[in-house]
Structures are given as structure tokens and as C-alpha cells.
Design an enzyme around this catalytic site. Structure first.
Site, short mmCIF file in Angstrom:
data_model
loop_
_atom_site.label_atom_id
_atom_site.label_comp_id
_atom_site.label_asym_id
_atom_site.label_seq_id
_atom_site.Cartn_x
_atom_site.Cartn_y
_atom_site.Cartn_z
N GLU A 213 69.75 91.39 -25.09
CA GLU A 213 69.68 92.63 -26.12
C GLU A 213 68.86 92.02 -27.30
O GLU A 213 69.41 91.87 -28.52
CB GLU A 213 71.16 93.10 -26.87
CG GLU A 213 71.81 93.78 -25.66
CD GLU A 213 73.21 94.41 -26.33
OE1 GLU A 213 73.62 94.23 -27.62
OE2 GLU A 213 73.92 94.87 -25.44
N GLU A 397 75.69 95.73 -18.39
CA GLU A 397 76.72 96.03 -19.14
C GLU A 397 77.01 97.69 -19.24
O GLU A 397 76.09 98.23 -19.58
CB GLU A 397 76.80 95.70 -20.85
CG GLU A 397 76.89 94.01 -20.83
CD GLU A 397 76.43 93.69 -22.38
OE1 GLU A 397 76.99 94.49 -23.41
OE2 GLU A 397 76.17 92.62 -22.58
O1 IFM Z 1 80.43 92.87 -27.09
C1 IFM Z 1 79.04 93.43 -26.90
C2 IFM Z 1 78.23 92.42 -26.26
O2 IFM Z 1 78.08 91.11 -26.74
C3 IFM Z 1 76.63 92.95 -26.16
N1 IFM Z 1 76.60 94.45 -25.59
C4 IFM Z 1 77.56 95.32 -26.33
C5 IFM Z 1 78.93 94.74 -26.10
C6 IFM Z 1 80.14 95.59 -27.00
O3 IFM Z 1 79.72 95.92 -28.31
#
Ligand code: IFM
Length: 490
Positions: A213, A397
Site C-alpha cells: 500500500e 488483503e
Molecule cells: O491493518 C491494515 C494493514 O496493515 C494494511 N491494510 C489494511 C489493514 C486494515 O486497516
């Protein structure tokens, strides 16, 4: 959904194009129940289970700072998150830190057993740069390398394929002291760090991910100041975007020159954006550039969009000339070095109003930035297929925090969430998207950045007093999906 208190705690209501820990957003509708204005999903899941292709990788994900703890053990150096938590405690909802977190550094063997009991084929974790190269330059730390070697061997012994993220926001503090991501040299320092990692682990057949990210690191860290290092300077945010992308490209090149096994790519958090007014199309296009194309285009097309940076509503308000000056000859070629996999983090969608601000159009989870709308996953994946060259995709994710649930393990909303998103993933595969895996965020409860331990994202609960892990109901439900390689209707 989020309440007025949780909206205001983030402190960036009304900003254009805001991102939160996972990706999005802000809201001007704090405390309201929005009507799902864009839920015109005509598709309904079939009455029979939707099957996934043979070899589809089901997984779970974590990151180093969020679970490891042991922040100053065995030679680990300080990162910007250590500093941010220790020195800017009021920036964290419960004034906590990742000093101990889920103590995974000492409990990784039992955590791997937990993973194995889930039946996953893959586990996504991150390596902490300051554990491997404590000051961000110079000598490596053998104990840090040994820790990750143990983890990788432990995964392989259990038949689980590693998915390794090289950077999940824990920049060594000395590099921040020297200027951090806004300066170009940080990309070169990153190249030295990955050289150490690839030298040590070139035989590890994994899905390797460069940076997690880069959008969140750039915007939350350097534009909104909600994440480490806590700066509010849009020009630095723009520079951070470019230098992280450069670091990404240099890493892809190093991966190939080391002949590392497996494949490599970035992890991008992406989100469909929708104008909330017919007259807000231009604003939505700008926000789409800021949220999505500023990252997808350079990596997959070798060019930057022209509508992301500037002073128009919805744009990243940095100086476009200053940004252009950062781009040296050859940078875009480096950034667009061929990747083998695209990691996509999906947490939802956002509306865009006439001011170019991201607003709420769907109910959120207790993470107020997470506007839950599963069909957005299908839209996003098919859009990538249509607009960019064909690249294998993995959802790196996808998940949600429990609903005001601090001590329980009954999490029906997470089961509904996962079911609907798995169905949209299966639908995307049927539409020809080269989707090859799905990692749930997260394996266990963990330190949720500026929200500290107030949000619980795990498939397994962590009791932070005893560090006991207890699988939640979603854990058992997910295990049955994995076993069947299919998602059944409710
Ligand atoms: O916890 C975070 C992760 O570190 C990065 N993506 C989103 C998740 C939830 O906010």
C-alpha cells in the site's frame, strides 16, 4: 457502521481523497445511515456453491509491526512506527504501540500451527527492514535474517507457501531522520536492503511483494499525518509516491538479477469511486487518479496519469511541476519492470462529491473508512482486466474488524463479509479475471496502526493479557470454505 466519535477521532473528515489504514476514506456523513446509492447490483449469487479453480491459494495475512513485538530485541533497530508511537502517543487511539503486539516474535511456531489448522495454502507476512538492516544502511543483522529463515522453514514444513512482503511501513528511523521517502536516496537504500534479503533467500519459492500500500504510506504518513511519520505536506506525499514506486521497480530488477524463485509484484490498495452527483464526474475522475491510477499506471503502463496532482477538486494538492522534476530519465522504465503478480488489497468503495471529497455511500464496518460493498471487488477486478495488460492477480488483503467485539469470538458479520467477497471473487474468475488467490486480513488480532488495539481484525482472537489465541467462528467457517475450495450460499 462508524459513529460520530470514531469518525472524528481520525481527524481528517472532509479531506479530499483521504485514505485510512487500509485504503480509503473520509466521510461528511458522520453518524448517518447512508442509503446504498450504488447498490444496483443486478447479480445474485447462484443457489449452489461457487467453486474455485484447482490450485487457488487460500491464505491469511499479517505484517511485522502489527504482530511481532520484540521491538528492540536481537539487534532490531527503531522504525518510524516505534518513534511515532513512543513520541506521539496521542496519535494512537489507545496510546498503545507495537512494542509487544501479539508477541509473534516469540510465538511464531504456535501461530504457524494455528495457520496449519486453518488449512491455508499460503501465508502473507512482512519482513521488518529494521530487523534485517537495523539502521537502514550498511551491515545486516544475522539474528533478523535467522528469524525469517525460521519462519519460512516452518511454513514449508507445514506445506504452506510463503507470500513475503518486503516493506509494510516500518522505515528505519535513521532514514527518516535523513529525509525519509520524500528523498530519492531512500529508494536506493531500499535497493540495498532487498539485495541483502534476496542474497539470503534466493532459493525461496514464494510470491514476493515489494511494498504494501504505497498509497497509505504516502497519504496517511506524509499528507494527513495520521500514520508515521505524521507529516502533513502534500508535496512530500507526492515525492513519497514516486520514490516508493522507484523502490518497487528497483526491487523487481534486483529480484530478477538475483534469480530469486517465485514471482514478484506490488501490493496496491485500490477502490472503485462513484460520483454522488451527475455533476461530480470530473471530481470522481480526479479521485480515481489519486486513489488508483497514480499507482497502477506507472507500474503497468510506464506512465503517470496527468489528472492526479494539482489544485482541482479531488486532486492531490501538490505542485505538478515539482513532481515532474523528481522523475529522472529511465525512472518509469524501472518502475514498469515486468511483474509476475499484482497484489490487490480490497476494502470497499467510496463516493465522491462536488468538492472532490470522498464521502460515505455504503455502510461501514467499525473502521469508519471501510465502506462495505462486495460487488465493488468484482468491478475493480474486471476493470483491471480491461484497462491493463494481463497479469496474475492475488487478493492480498480483504477483511473487516469485529463489531464492537473486544472479547468474544462470535463474529457473524465477518462470515457474511467474507462469503459475499468470495462470491464476487468467484464471479470475477468466471468473467476471465486471472485471479489466483485470496488472503484474509488478518490471521490474528493485531496492532491496527492509529487505532491501536481498539479494532480486532483477526480470524483468531488474541487476549493481550495472556497472548492466548482463540479461533473465532469465522475461522471455522473459513476452514470449511478452504476444504471445499468452494463458497456456499448463506
Ligand atoms: O491493518 C491494515 C494493514 O496493515 C494494511 N491494510 C489494511 C489493514 C486494515 O486497516
Amino acid at each position: 457502521m462508524g459513529n460520530a466519535e470514531s469518525f472524528s477521532r481520525r481527524g481528517f473528515i472532509g479531506m479530499a481523497g483521504a485514505v485510512a489504514a487500509g485504503g480509503l476514506l473520509t466521510s461528511t456523513l458522520a453518524g448517518c445511515t447512508p442509503t446504498p446509492q450504488h447498490a444496483k447490483a443486478t447479480w445474485t449469487p447462484p443457489a449452489s456453491p461457487m467453486r474455485f479453480p484447482k490450485g487457488y491459494v487460500w491464505g491469511a495475512a499479517t505484517s511485522a509491526y502489527q504482530i511481532e513485538g520484540a521491538w528492540n530485541e536481537d539487534g532490531r533497530g527503531p522504525s518510524i512506527w516505534d518513534t511515532f508511537c513512543h513520541e506521539r502517543g496521542d496519535a494512537i487511539a489507545d496510546h498503545s504501540s507495537g512494542d509487544v503486539a501479539a508477541d509473534h516474535y516469540h510465538r511464531w511456531r504456535t501461530d504457524l500451527d494455528l495457520l496449519a489448522s486453518l488449512g491455508v495454502g499460503g501465508y502473507r507476512f512482512s519482513m521488518a527492514w529494521p530487523r534485517i538492516q537495523p539502521t537502514g544502511s550498511g551491515a545486516s543483522n544475522q539474528k533478523g535474517l535467522d528469524f525469517y529463515k525460521g519462519l519460512i522453514d516452518g511454513l514449508l514444513e507445514r506445506g504452506i507457501r510463503p507470500a513475503i512482503t518486503l516493506y509494510h511501513w516500518d522505515l528505519p528511523q535513521p532514514l527518516q531522520d535523513a529525509g525519509g521517502w520524500p528523498i530519492r536516496d531512500t529508494a536506493n537504500r531500499f535497493a540495498d536492503y532487498v539485495d541483502i534479503v534476496f542474497g539470503a533467500f534466493s532459493d525461496v519459492d514464494a510470491d514476493w511483494f515489494t511494498l504494501n500500500e504505497p498509497k497509505t504510506q504516502a497519504y496517511n504518513g506524509y499528507w494527513y499525518g495520521t500514520d508515521a511519520p505524521g507529516l502533513m505536506e502534500p508535496d512530500k506525499a507526492a515525492a513519497t509516491v514516486h520514490h516508493q514506486l522507484l523502490a518497487h521497480g528497483l526491487t523487481v530488477q534486483a529480484f530478477h538479477s538475483h534469480g530469486v524463485k517465485g514471482r514478484i509484484g506490488p501490493v496496491l490498495n485500490l477502490t472503485p469511486v462513484k460520483p454522488t452527483d451527475a455533476a461530480a464526474k470530473e471530481q470522481a475522475k480526479n479521485v480515481d487518479a489519486v486513489q488508483n491510477r497514480l499507482f497502477l499506471d506507472p507500474i503497468l503502463k510506464g506512465s503517470y496519469p496527468t489528472d492526479a496532482i494539482g489544485t482541482a477538486n479531488g486532486q492531490l494538492p501538490a505542485d505538478p511541476g515539482g513532481f515532474a522534476a523528481l522523475i529522472h530519465d529511465g525512472d518509469l522504465k524501472t518502475i514498469s519492470s515486468p511483474i509476475g503478480v499484482l497484489g490487490v488489497n480490497y476494502y470497499g468503495v467510496a463516493g465522491v462529491d462536488l468538492n472532490g471529497q470522498m464521502v460515505q455511500i455504503h455502510p461501514t464496518s467499525t473502521a469508519n473508512w471501510e465502506q462495505i460493498w462486495a460487488p465493488g471487488l468484482y468491478e475493480l477486478l474486471t476493470r483491471i482486466k480491461q484497462d491493463y495488460k494481463k497479469t496474475p492477480i492475488v487478493i492480498t488483503e480483504n477483511g473487516m474488524p469485529d463489531d464492537v467485539l473486544q472479547h468474544g469470538v462470535d463474529d457473524p458479520k465477518r462470515i457474511d463479509y467474507l462469503r459475499s467477497h468470495f462470491q464476487q471473487a468467484a464471479r470475477a474468475i468466471q468473467a476471465g479475471v486471472p485471479l489466483e488467490g485470496h488472503y484474509v486480513w488478518a490471521l490474528i488480532d493485531n496492532f491496527e496502526w492509529s487505532q491501536g488495539y481498539t479494532q480486532r481484525w483477526g480470524l483468531a482472537q488474541v487476549d493481550y493479557l495472556t497472548q492466548k489465541r482463540t479461533p473465532k467462528k469465522s475461522f471455522g467457517w473459513y476452514r470449511s470454505v478452504i476444504k471445499a475450495n468452494a463458497v456456499a450460499p448463506k
